[in-house]
Scaffold this motif. Structure first.
Motif, short mmCIF file in Angstrom:
data_model
loop_
_atom_site.label_atom_id
_atom_site.label_comp_id
_atom_site.label_asym_id
_atom_site.label_seq_id
_atom_site.Cartn_x
_atom_site.Cartn_y
_atom_site.Cartn_z
N ILE A 84 0.79 -1.21 0.04
CA ILE A 84 0.02 0.06 -0.10
C ILE A 84 1.05 1.08 0.06
O ILE A 84 0.35 2.15 0.34
CB ILE A 84 -0.93 -0.21 1.14
CG1 ILE A 84 -0.27 -0.10 2.30
CG2 ILE A 84 -2.06 -1.22 1.02
CD1 ILE A 84 -1.28 0.07 3.73
N THR A 85 2.08 1.15 -0.40
CA THR A 85 3.01 2.12 -0.54
C THR A 85 2.48 3.23 -1.61
O THR A 85 2.22 2.76 -2.67
CB THR A 85 4.38 1.70 -0.89
OG1 THR A 85 4.81 0.83 0.03
CG2 THR A 85 5.57 2.95 -1.17
N PRO A 86 2.44 4.48 -1.19
CA PRO A 86 1.75 5.54 -2.34
C PRO A 86 2.94 5.70 -3.43
O PRO A 86 4.12 6.02 -2.90
CB PRO A 86 1.66 6.70 -1.50
CG PRO A 86 1.96 6.44 0.04
CD PRO A 86 2.51 4.94 0.13
N LEU A 87 2.52 5.75 -4.51
CA LEU A 87 3.16 6.10 -5.71
C LEU A 87 2.86 7.15 -5.97
O LEU A 87 1.87 7.69 -5.98
CB LEU A 87 2.85 5.02 -6.91
CG LEU A 87 3.35 3.86 -6.71
CD1 LEU A 87 2.63 2.84 -8.00
CD2 LEU A 87 4.58 3.20 -6.25
N VAL A 88 4.05 8.24 -6.24
CA VAL A 88 3.75 9.48 -6.34
C VAL A 88 4.04 9.87 -7.81
O VAL A 88 4.39 9.35 -8.85
CB VAL A 88 4.73 10.26 -5.65
CG1 VAL A 88 4.82 10.40 -4.05
CG2 VAL A 88 6.28 10.34 -6.21
N TRP A 89 3.46 11.22 -8.17
CA TRP A 89 3.61 11.60 -9.58
C TRP A 89 4.51 12.78 -9.45
O TRP A 89 4.29 13.76 -8.47
CB TRP A 89 2.23 12.22 -10.21
CG TRP A 89 1.34 10.66 -10.56
CD1 TRP A 89 0.81 10.14 -9.45
CD2 TRP A 89 0.98 10.40 -11.73
NE1 TRP A 89 0.06 9.07 -10.05
CE2 TRP A 89 0.11 9.32 -11.33
CE3 TRP A 89 1.26 10.70 -12.79
CZ2 TRP A 89 -0.31 8.57 -12.33
CZ3 TRP A 89 0.92 9.93 -14.08
CH2 TRP A 89 0.16 8.56 -13.80
N GLN A 90 5.43 12.89 -10.46
CA GLN A 90 6.16 14.35 -10.55
C GLN A 90 6.37 14.76 -11.88
O GLN A 90 6.24 14.08 -12.91
CB GLN A 90 7.83 13.90 -10.04
CG GLN A 90 7.75 13.58 -8.61
CD GLN A 90 9.06 13.41 -8.07
OE1 GLN A 90 10.06 13.16 -8.89
NE2 GLN A 90 9.22 13.50 -6.56
#
Length: 185
Positions: A132-138
């Motif tokens: 459930i690790t959040p994946l980020v957007w950059q």
């Protein structure tokens, strides 16, 4: 049936080896980055895969086996020990099997029916214990758009400790699947 409050089964023989560590995943950006497991099929790559699940059949003493549900069987010729395998290593074996199906020129004789079993097993495993690790957007100036980043820090079980447990507890004799041993557990 109400869900269990404990994420780990109390009878898991490798329970004492579970330690958590923070780890940044290798695959930072697709398709720019790759890991050794994404290399072109070769004997070296096969050995890398096999090293991950080489110790997938293990033995545990009867004192530990009595806690397993459902029960497992004693080892013929060594009834003080019982056979087990940790699902993690079966999952890796399944992923390796799918890798082989995706490379039919290098692996021409593949049991494709096994892939359906493996895909289903991996689907269930991900749904059971998925990250459930959040994946980020950059923002990526080169692409001119925001992109998802996979190189975030994950909290993982230490594979090395569980792998060491599996090696230390690997089955030390041939397991004869066609020999029935009466069990008194």
């Amino acid at each position: 049936m109400s869900p269990s409050v404990s994420p780990l089964h109390p009878g898991t023989p490798a329970q004492d080896q579970v330690r958590y560590e923070e780890r940044r995943f290798d695959l930072a950006r697709m398709p720019d980055a790759s890991t050794p497991f994404q290399a072109t099929p070769s004997e070296e790559l096969d050995e890398l895969w096999k090293d991950l699940f080489r110790y997938s059949v293990n033995q545990i003493p009867k004192s530990q086996a009595r806690f397993l549900q459902p029960k497992t069987v004693p080892i013929p010729g060594d009834t003080s020990n019982y056979i087990v395998g940790l699902d993690m290593f079966h999952q890796i074996h399944c992923l390796y099997s799918i890798h082989k199906v995706l490379n039919p020129d290098y692996y021409p004789k593949i049991w494709e029916d096994h892939s359906s079993h493996c895909i289903e097993l991996l689907r269930e495993a991900i749904m059971c214990s998925g990250s459930i690790t959040p994946l980020v957007w950059q923002w990526n100036d080169t692409l001119g758009e925001a992109e998802m980043r996979w190189d975030v820090v994950h909290t993982c079980r230490s594979f090395d400790l569980v792998h060491k447990w599996a090696k230390d507890n690997q089955l030390r004799r041939l397991f004869l699947t066609d020999v029935h041993v009466e069990d008194d557990l």
